[in-house]
Design an enzyme around this catalytic site. Structure first.
Site, mmCIF file in Angstrom:
data_model
loop_
_atom_site.group_PDB
_atom_site.id
_atom_site.type_symbol
_atom_site.label_atom_id
_atom_site.label_comp_id
_atom_site.label_asym_id
_atom_site.label_seq_id
_atom_site.Cartn_x
_atom_site.Cartn_y
_atom_site.Cartn_z
ATOM 1 N N SER A 12 -1.026 96.972 -36.014
ATOM 2 C CA SER A 12 -1.368 97.506 -37.337
ATOM 3 C C SER A 12 -2.813 97.996 -37.293
ATOM 4 O O SER A 12 -3.724 97.190 -37.177
ATOM 5 C CB SER A 12 -1.210 96.418 -38.409
ATOM 6 N N LYS A 49 -6.394 91.695 -43.477
ATOM 7 C CA LYS A 49 -6.848 92.948 -42.873
ATOM 8 C C LYS A 49 -5.957 94.107 -43.294
ATOM 9 O O LYS A 49 -6.432 95.180 -43.659
ATOM 10 C CB LYS A 49 -6.869 92.777 -41.350
ATOM 11 N N LYS A 96 3.150 101.420 -42.236
ATOM 12 C CA LYS A 96 2.947 99.993 -41.977
ATOM 13 C C LYS A 96 2.070 99.363 -43.053
ATOM 14 O O LYS A 96 2.319 98.239 -43.504
ATOM 15 C CB LYS A 96 2.311 99.801 -40.599
#
Length: 282
Positions: A91, A234, A166
């Protein structure tokens, strides 16, 4: 002959992915920035140097974040040549992915960002959802590899678009984890057995993989990481960055970020992201 593959990043996702590809007959070597114990990497042939890693036709990165990708790729691409392809399945920041793709393309090196959803369980079973960004030609080249790892491989657009989808995925995951944590806490505080509530909701509109999988972790107070809270934070912050760029206000995203910031700040960054449930009890 199946394409040779180097996997950079042998964490909780990289290891089962490597083993799945080995089982499918691919020549696979793994590399990790830090030293891992032999029991973790058992059965995975290892490279010690990036020069060895760079000999593979496909260099598959499964790294923690964009900073790690930037640092490793800067060193790796010194050893790459035209005709090879870099496949980023972690990611990462979509902006970085677009820049990497353009820079590598100028040297005849392919790029595909193909982040995944489904966790270590999905990696081990080959049932991941895989979201691919890149040119049609580059995605077609790595599709046989992706189809070993995933039951659902979708090409969503140009380089960087896979990482955008994503981020969207992680917004759904993060907000749903918060909703399930709140619901199960409400049930338990109201005198209900949360496992019975989980069973009662199965098959209805409120049901989801998160209710069944992460809900069980919450009920059992078992937060061994499938995906770490720090990684979820994150990814949610990447979502906030995209929202800001689109001048969108997403209030539930903002509140969920605060939950995960609190969890990380209290030292629980390495727990599973379902550990947001802990905060509602404290």
């Amino acid at each position: 002959m199946d394409a040779s593959i180097s996997i950079l990043g042998l964490g909780t996702m990289g290891r089962p992915m490597a083993r799945k590809l080995l089982d499918a007959g691919y020549p696979v070597h793994g590399w990790n920035r830090s030293t891992l114990s032999n029991d973790l990497t058992d059965g995975i042939p290892l490279c010690q140097k990036l020069e060895e890693v760079a000999r593979a036709e496909v260099c598959l990165m499964m790294l923690q974040n964009s900073t790690a990708v930037d640092e490793v790729l800067e060193l790796l691409e010194l050893h790459l040549s035209a005709g090879q392809i870099v496949l980023d399945m972690g990611s990462s920041d979509p902006t970085h992915s677009k820049i990497h793709a353009q820079r590598l393309a100028a040297r005849g090196i392919g790029w595909v960002d193909a982040p995944v959803s489904g966790g270590p369980e999905g990696a081990a079973s080959g049932s991941l959802a895989i979201i691919a960004g890149g040119t049609k030609e580059n995605v077609a080249r790595v599709r046989p590899i992706l189809e070993v790892l995933g039951a659902n491989v979708v090409h969503v657009g140009a380089a960087g678009m896979g990482h955008i989808v994503k981020v969207v995925n992680q917004l759904v995951v993060g907000l749903t984890i918060e909703a399930v944590a709140e619901a199960l806490t409400l049930a338990e505080k109201s005198g209900l057995d949360p496992s019975i509530v989980q069973q009662a909701l199965k098959g209805g509109f409120a049901d989801s993989k998160i209710l069944q999988l992460h809900g069980t972790r919450m009920i059992n107070r078992s937060y061994d990481p499938g995906a770490k809270a720090s990684i979820q934070l994150k990814d949610l912050k990447l979502g906030k960055k995209l929202a800001d760029e689109a001048t969108l206000k997403l209030p539930h995203l903002k509140s969920t970020i605060k939950f995960f910031e609190t969890l990380v700040a209290q030292g629980d960054e390495d727990l599973d992201h379902s550990a947001i449930h802990k905060l509602l009890w404290s």
